[in-house]
Enzyme design. Structure first.
Site, PDB file in Angstrom:
ATOM      1  CB  CYS A 105      11.115   7.383   1.556  1.00  0.00           C
ATOM      2  SG  CYS A 105       9.624   6.882   3.075  1.00  0.00           S
ATOM      3  NE  ARG A 107      -0.062   1.354   4.365  1.00  0.00           N
ATOM      4  CZ  ARG A 107       0.825   2.131   3.738  1.00  0.00           C
ATOM      5  NH1 ARG A 107       0.511   3.348   4.193  1.00  0.00           N
ATOM      6  NH2 ARG A 107       1.470   1.741   3.011  1.00  0.00           N
ATOM      7  CB  ALA A 159      -0.660  -0.034   1.373  1.00  0.00           C
ATOM      8  N   PRO A 160       0.875   2.492  -0.855  1.00  0.00           N
ATOM      9  CG  PRO A 160       0.530   4.754  -1.635  1.00  0.00           C
ATOM     10  CD  PRO A 160       1.030   3.785  -0.762  1.00  0.00           C
ATOM     11  N   GLY A 161      -0.028   1.278  -3.185  1.00  0.00           N
ATOM     12  CA  GLY A 161      -0.500   1.090  -4.826  1.00  0.00           C
ATOM     13  C   GLY A 161       0.353   1.057  -6.053  1.00  0.00           C
ATOM     14  N   GLY A 162       0.762   2.352  -5.787  1.00  0.00           N
ATOM     15  CA  GLY A 162       1.587   2.787  -6.852  1.00  0.00           C
ATOM     16  C   GLY A 162       2.546   1.919  -7.315  1.00  0.00           C
ATOM     17  CE  LYS A 163       8.186   2.178  -3.804  1.00  0.00           C
ATOM     18  NZ  LYS A 163       7.353   2.995  -3.193  1.00  0.00           N
TER      19      LYS A 163
END
Length: 496
Positions: free
Chosen positions: A248, A156, A129-133
């Protein structure tokens, strides 16, 4: 004077003096230019989006944005991505609602690229989550095969599934499980992504208030959890497979030291491999920290400092498992309930004029009493952990008349040849605000009463009802409503 934070944030961006007085000061010896690093953290972060490769080219997306007065710049080291002015809220535009793009910080897009994905691979996104990757991975697999997206937090998972639905992902099963205890019954994977929860120091440009909450003790507290996730990923990786570990944060405790500990646990089983991306400025991973000598191969890791690429901060390690390592158990496949799934498909194809063989690449199954889910025909959900969702929630059959979901309409709509209405600019605003509106005489004459697909500039927005009374009723999802000529669906963009 301190700058205002981007995108309506209540917190002001920090000053160089605040950065220097924060726990980030311990990284001064690692930097080529401390002043440039501190100055970068005090600037707003540009918005970044990537174009949905199956729906629009990056060049066409840039042209569309230009027509709306949004100046977009390509990113030399990131094909398919665009940088927009920092004040741009991607989620408040019709093209975002239509799933033409996804908002995701530039360096956050790198781990999926470094997985070296090829269609046909079985892939696990352990902290998804949140799912972009996850969406990047799914589309790199051509929206076919088996991708598992896991996250430990139920809330999430909901945000993750919303992003996958908007982007039309049908090759993914979501699971809600502790990734550090991923079961052997889930099988092994060709590729695994571990984008680990971390202290998030690198997100300061997007989350300015973090400057007052940085805790020198966080890296040490988080490292055991990160090691557990990475350990489990090594165990679930197939011999010869590749995994990417990313964070990150700048903290060596959460980055190089975590990787070093896992290398020591699995000597000769996994190794760090070189990772490069043309045009991207990176620093090598550390091989010495706090009096500890680390394996020389950690220099192959990537440290991404904010001032080098005008980005957030990021760390990436690419690991490969020895091809001669012992293989794990084969996955146990979940038993699916096809029920009456296939019975609904011919009716949909006939209503919307789809090609006669359109459904050959899909499987429909009943996962809830609300309706059907649609999966890629070669997608195989594991029996364990139990799926939260498999494929795309596709067709509501618990209402009269039944209706396809908005996500489904965006998937099959481009090939529909009937019951399809192209909206004007004014009608688009009414539709996205869930309002009733009048059709033009041409629209009325070209379509029978009933459910219709609605498009704008050739892109499918969703489903509506053309009433016999001569009005069009929007069926745009209420959770996405509010998307007018500039605005919309919740922007569940990925930042870390």
């Amino acid at each position: 004077m301190n700058q205002r934070a981007p995108r309506g944030s209540a917190a002001a961006l920090p000053t160089p003096a605040q950065v220097a007085a924060s726990p980030l000061a311990r990284y001064r010896p690692l930097l080529d230019d401390w002043d440039a690093f501190a100055a970068a953290l005090c600037r707003p972060l540009p918005t970044a989006v990537w174009a949905h490769p199956a729906r629009i080219s990056v060049a066409d997306l840039a042209s569309l944005l230009a027509e709306e007065g949004i100046v977009a710049h390509s990113v030399p080291w990131l094909p398919g991505a665009l940088r927009l002015p920092e004040e741009t809220r991607a989620g408040q535009h019709w093209w975002y609602c239509a799933g033409l793009a996804h908002a995701q910080e530039t360096v956050s897009q790198l781990p999926a690229l470094l997985l070296d994905l090829v269609p046909g691979q079985r892939v696990l996104d352990l902290c998804a989550a949140p799912g972009g990757k996850t969406a990047q991975i799914a589309l790199a697999l051509n929206n076919r095969g088996t991708l598992i997206a896991n996250d430990i937090a139920p809330a999430r998972i909901k945000a993750l599934q919303g992003n996958l639905d908007r982007l039309g992902i049908v090759n993914c099963t979501t699971t809600c499980s502790d990734g550090a205890n991923w079961p052997a019954a889930g099988g092994q994977f060709d590729r695994i992504l571990v984008d680990a929860p971390c202290s998030s120091e690198g997100t300061l440009r997007r989350n300015p208030s973090l400057i007052d909450r940085l805790d020198p003790g966080s890296p040490e507290r988080l490292a055991p959890r990160q090691r557990a996730l990475l350990r489990k990923a090594v165990q679930r990786l197939k011999p010869g497979g590749r995994l990417v570990y990313s964070t990150c944060t700048f903290a060596p405790e959460e980055n190089e030291l975590t990787v070093a500990d896992i290398l020591a646990e699995y000597p000769g089983v996994v190794r760090v491999v070189p990772a490069t991306l043309a045009g991207l400025i990176t620093a090598p991973g550390l091989t010495h920290w706090a009096g500890r000598d680390l394996p020389a191969e950690l220099a192959h890791c990537l440290r991404i400092w904010p001032h080098h690429n005008d980005s957030s901060g990021f760390f990436i390690a690419v690991l490969e498992k020895d091809a001669e390592a012992a293989a794990g158990p084969e996955p146990e496949s979940a038993a699916l309930d096809p029920a009456d799934g296939d019975a609904w498909l011919p009716e949909l194809a006939a209503h919307y004029g789809l090609p006669h063989d359109y459904w050959a690449g899909f499987r429909a199954h009943r996962q809830t009493r609300r309706g059907l889910h649609l999966m890629a025909a070669d997608h195989h959900p594991p029996a364990w952990p139990k799926a939260e969702g498999s494929g795309l929630f596709f067709h509501r059959t618990n209402c009269r008349p039944p209706k396809p979901t908005t996500g489904a309409a965006m998937v099959f709509g481009p090939l529909a040849t009937r019951c399809r209405i192209a909206l004007t600019l004014g009608q688009r605003g009414h539709y996205l605000r869930r309002e009733q509106f009048d059709p033009t005489p041409e629209q009325l004459n070209a379509n029978p009463p009933g459910q219709v697909l609605v498009t704008y500039r050739g892109q499918v927005l969703g489903v509506a009802v053309l009433h016999r009374s001569g009005v069009i009723e929007s069926l745009f999802p209420s959770r996405w409503s509010g998307c007018t000529g500039g605005g919309v669906v919740s922007n569940e963009s990925e930042t870390d």
